[in-house]
Design a protein around this motif. Sequence first.
Motif, PDB file in Angstrom:
ATOM      1  N   GLU A   1      58.959  39.739  13.571  1.00 49.84           N
ATOM      2  CA  GLU A   1      59.732  38.555  13.950  1.00 49.84           C
ATOM      3  C   GLU A   1      60.275  37.906  12.680  1.00 49.84           C
ATOM      4  N   PRO A   2      61.583  37.595  12.610  1.00 50.53           N
ATOM      5  CA  PRO A   2      62.150  36.986  11.397  1.00 50.53           C
ATOM      6  C   PRO A   2      61.450  35.693  10.984  1.00 50.53           C
ATOM      7  N   ALA A   3      60.924  34.949  11.958  1.00 51.61           N
ATOM      8  CA  ALA A   3      60.269  33.672  11.652  1.00 51.61           C
ATOM      9  C   ALA A   3      59.052  33.861  10.748  1.00 51.61           C
ATOM     10  N   ARG A   4      58.511  35.069  10.726  1.00 52.41           N
ATOM     11  CA  ARG A   4      57.342  35.335   9.871  1.00 52.41           C
ATOM     12  C   ARG A   4      57.665  35.072   8.407  1.00 52.41           C
ATOM     13  N   LEU A   5      58.915  35.285   8.007  1.00 52.32           N
ATOM     14  CA  LEU A   5      59.295  35.090   6.609  1.00 52.32           C
ATOM     15  C   LEU A   5      59.248  33.628   6.187  1.00 52.32           C
ATOM     16  N   LEU A   6      59.152  32.726   7.142  1.00 54.19           N
ATOM     17  CA  LEU A   6      59.127  31.289   6.821  1.00 54.19           C
ATOM     18  C   LEU A   6      57.732  30.688   6.941  1.00 54.19           C
ATOM     19  N   SER A   7      56.731  31.538   7.053  1.00 53.97           N
ATOM     20  CA  SER A   7      55.387  31.046   7.362  1.00 53.97           C
ATOM     21  C   SER A   7      54.418  31.074   6.188  1.00 53.97           C
ATOM     22  N   TRP A   8      54.923  31.363   4.987  1.00 51.80           N
ATOM     23  CA  TRP A   8      54.013  31.546   3.860  1.00 51.80           C
ATOM     24  C   TRP A   8      53.876  30.272   3.024  1.00 51.80           C
ATOM     25  N   PRO A   9      52.791  30.165   2.256  1.00 51.19           N
ATOM     26  CA  PRO A   9      52.652  29.028   1.334  1.00 51.19           C
ATOM     27  C   PRO A   9      53.753  29.043   0.272  1.00 51.19           C
ATOM     28  N   VAL A  10      54.026  27.883  -0.297  1.00 49.62           N
ATOM     29  CA  VAL A  10      55.104  27.769  -1.270  1.00 49.62           C
ATOM     30  C   VAL A  10      54.857  28.662  -2.488  1.00 49.62           C
TER      31      VAL A  10
END
Length: 324
Positions: A222-231
């Motif tokens: 899912e593309p949204a996975r790429l926005l789920s990581w710590p900074v």
Amino acid sequence: MPGGGAVTALAVSPARARRVGLLLGATGAVLFSAKAILAKFQFRYGLDALDVMALRMALSLPLFLGLGLREHLRGNRTPLNRREWAQVLVLGVLGYYLSSLLDFWGLQYVPVSMERLILFLNPTFVVLIGLLAFGRRVSRREWIAMAVSYAGVALVFVENLHMEGPHMVRGSLLVLAAAFSYALYLAMSGQLIRRIGSLRLVAYAMTVSSAATAVHYLLAREPARLLSWPVEAYGLALVNAVLCTFLPVTFTMGAVARLGAGTAAQLSALGPVSLVFLGGWLLGERITALQLLGTAVVLGAVLLLTRAGANSVPIAPSAPPGTR
């Protein structure tokens, strides 16, 4: 890359071209190898090989698109025929999609020290490609050097297999395939560089690599996975994209344009050497006397391949001045 002049034009003097090529190739090799350390750190935040690749390519793509636009505006508009476009597609898939993905996958199973040692075999692959695909003769010295290289890797592999377990086999095979894929990229890129220029080829090939990575990710995640990581993970990805992707890729192509694929591949040995102690220092990986011995054996064999007359698949020496 101030002014872009470091990698955009072949020097008039062959001696100066060689010095610049050696500097570019050595710097690119060291920066490119550092991606292994960054990947190991990113794995600690829950990313896997495909996540690392996707962030790396997404963040570096704007730089390569800008590079391609810059070359276009400078008048570098030599049209490509269908065969050359096909070559660009193959190079893009081999060089920085497949080889990097296989390498990152391998790093999930093997320590940086083992990955480093396997990547030492890259020059031997270029020699073999020259033999099989380009009809190049291989001297007895080169056969001996290659045999010693593989013996040194086998020596360390057996020890790591005992220390790390059976997953070492899977990881080592993945890194070995990555090294072979990158050797193919170097061997195939030489003549196309003479035709369209090193920076233009880099821009095209990396765009293809980014597209291949994006398609792979969309099919698998899912593309949204790429926005789920710590900074922190994104900070590491940015360093990976700029310092360990954009700069070394352009530097390596500049080295191939000046030195030929064989010498550029041989310079890649400097990158793994630069990581001899970084894995132990930054990642806490164990370094043993046998690993150091195996590294010395392989490095000695690689140095035999770097001597005059050992260059595989070189670019013809008649490359016209000013080729980019």
